[in-house]
Design an enzyme around this catalytic site. Structure first.
Site, PDB file in Angstrom:
ATOM      1  N   SER A 138       0.829  -1.205   0.000  1.00 27.54           N
ATOM      2  CA  SER A 138       0.000   0.000   0.000  1.00 27.54           C
ATOM      3  C   SER A 138       0.863   1.255   0.000  1.00 27.54           C
ATOM      4  O   SER A 138       0.411   2.332  -0.370  1.00 27.54           O
ATOM      5  CB  SER A 138      -0.935   0.006   1.205  1.00 27.54           C
ATOM      6  OG  SER A 138      -0.191  -0.068   2.408  1.00 27.54           O
ATOM      7  N   HIS A 191       1.433   5.818   5.262  1.00 24.69           N
ATOM      8  CA  HIS A 191       0.729   6.232   4.050  1.00 24.69           C
ATOM      9  C   HIS A 191       0.982   7.702   3.746  1.00 24.69           C
ATOM     10  O   HIS A 191       1.110   8.093   2.585  1.00 24.69           O
ATOM     11  CB  HIS A 191      -0.769   5.983   4.216  1.00 24.69           C
ATOM     12  CG  HIS A 191      -1.129   4.535   4.233  1.00 24.69           C
ATOM     13  ND1 HIS A 191      -2.297   4.067   4.794  1.00 24.69           N
ATOM     14  CD2 HIS A 191      -0.473   3.439   3.770  1.00 24.69           C
ATOM     15  CE1 HIS A 191      -2.363   2.756   4.665  1.00 24.69           C
ATOM     16  NE2 HIS A 191      -1.254   2.352   4.050  1.00 24.69           N
TER      17      HIS A 191
END
Length: 270
Positions: A138, A191
Site C-alpha cells: 500500500s 501512508h
C-alpha cells in the site's frame, strides 16, 4: 420436470480478466510473483518473514538496510495480500507501460521504496519516539496516488463539493484519512510519507534518480532485453512518453491521459 433456474451473470467477464493478466508487463509480473512467494513463506512457522523484512525503526542499521526494499513485498495474511495486490496491479501496470520496464525497476527498487521508508523511520523514531513496524505494498499505492494528484492538479486544480472548491492535490490525503478510519491497524504515518514522496514524483523532483534514456537504450541493445524477455517494455515502446503527457480532452469513446495512479489500499502496518 422443472427447468433449473439460470445462474446469475458474473459481475465481471472472466475472459477479460484473463486477457488483462496475460498482458501484464514484466516488472509488474515479477512484483506480484514476489508478493505471492513471500505470502507463501509466511505460512510456515519456523521463520518469521514479517519480522525479517518489515521496516522496524530500531532494527535499521548497516546490516539490515535490505528492509528498506523488502517491506513492500511482505503482507499480514491473505486478505491484506489480496487487497493490496488488487489495488496495486493496475497502477503498477500503467506506470511500467508509461515509463518502461528499466525505469520502473530503477524507481521502485530504489527511491520509491527507500524514500518513504526513510521518512517514516525519521518521524517515527526521532519525532514520535515509537518503534512501530510497517509492511505492505500500500506504500506504493498511496505514493502513486499522490503523484497522480499532482498531475491532475496541473490541468484541473479544483473539484467541487457543493459550493466548496477543494484542491485536487488534497484527494490522496482524504483517502489516507478515510482508510485509517475504516481499516483497522493501518499506518497513517506510513501512508502519509508515501503520499509526500508521490508529490515529489509528480512535481518531477525524482527524475534525478532515473537513468538517462541514452543509457537505458544502450543497456537494452547490449543485452537484447526486448528479444530475450517476454512482456518487457522497451524505452521506445512506452505508451505515453518518458514522464507522461499533458492531459488532453477527447471526443467519443476515446481515452485521454489515463488516471494512472488511482487506487486504494488495505494496510501498511501490523
Amino acid at each position: 420436470m422443472a427447468t433449473p433456474a439460470a445462474l446469475p451473470p458474473l459481475p465481471f467477464n472472466p475472459s477479460r480478466v484473463r486477457s488483462y493478466v496475460l498482458r501484464l508487463p514484466l516488472f509488474t509480473r515479477l512484483v506480484l510473483l514476489a508478493i505471492l512467494v513471500f505470502w507463501l513463506l509466511e505460512l510456515q512457522t519456523v521463520w518469521s518473514v514479517v519480522q525479517w523484512g518489515s521496516v522496524i525503526p530500531d532494527e535499521i542499521g548497516f546490516g539490515s538496510m535490505y528492509r528498506l526494499n523488502t517491506y513492500p513485498f511482505i503482507h499480514l495474511g491473505f486478505f491484506h495480500t489480496f487487497l493490496n495486490v488488487l489495488a496495486l496491479t493496475p497502477l503498477l501496470e500503467r506506470f511500467e507501460a508509461e515509463h518502461g520496464t528499466l525505469t520502473a525497476v530503477a524507481l521502485f527498487i530504489g527511491p520509491l521504496s527507500t524514500l518513504p521508508a526513510g521518512a517514516y523511520i525519521l518521524i517515527e523514531k526521532f519525532v514520535l519516539h515509537r518503534n512501530t513496524a510497517v509492511v505492505g505494498s500500500s506504500i506504493w499505492v498511496f505514493l502513486l496516488l499522490g503523484s497522480e494528484a499532482i498531475r491532475t492538479f496541473k490541468s484541473n486544480p479544483y473539484f467541487s463539493l457543493g459550493t466548496t472548491k477543494i484542491p485536487t492535490w488534497t484527494s490522496p490525503l482524504f483517502a489516507c484519512a478515510l482508510v485509517s478510519i475504516l481499516v483497522p491497524n493501518t499506518s497513517f504515518l506510513g501512508h502519509l510519507c508515501a503520499i509526500l514522496v508521490g508529490y515529489l514524483l509528480g512535481l518531477g523532483f525524482l527524475k534525478i534518480f532515473v537513468p538517462p534514456e541514452k543509457v537505458l537504450r544502450w543497456i537494452e541493445g547490449k543485452l537484447n532485453l526486448l528479444g530475450r524477455l517476454p512482456h518487457y517494455v522497451s524505452v521506445d515502446q512506452k505508451t505515453y512518453g518518458r514522464y507522461g503527457v499533458l492531459p488532453t480532452t477527447t471526443t467519443g469513446g476515446e481515452r485521454g491521459t489515463p488516471m494512472s495512479f488511482l487506487g486504494s489500499s488495505q494496510r501498511l502496518g501490523p
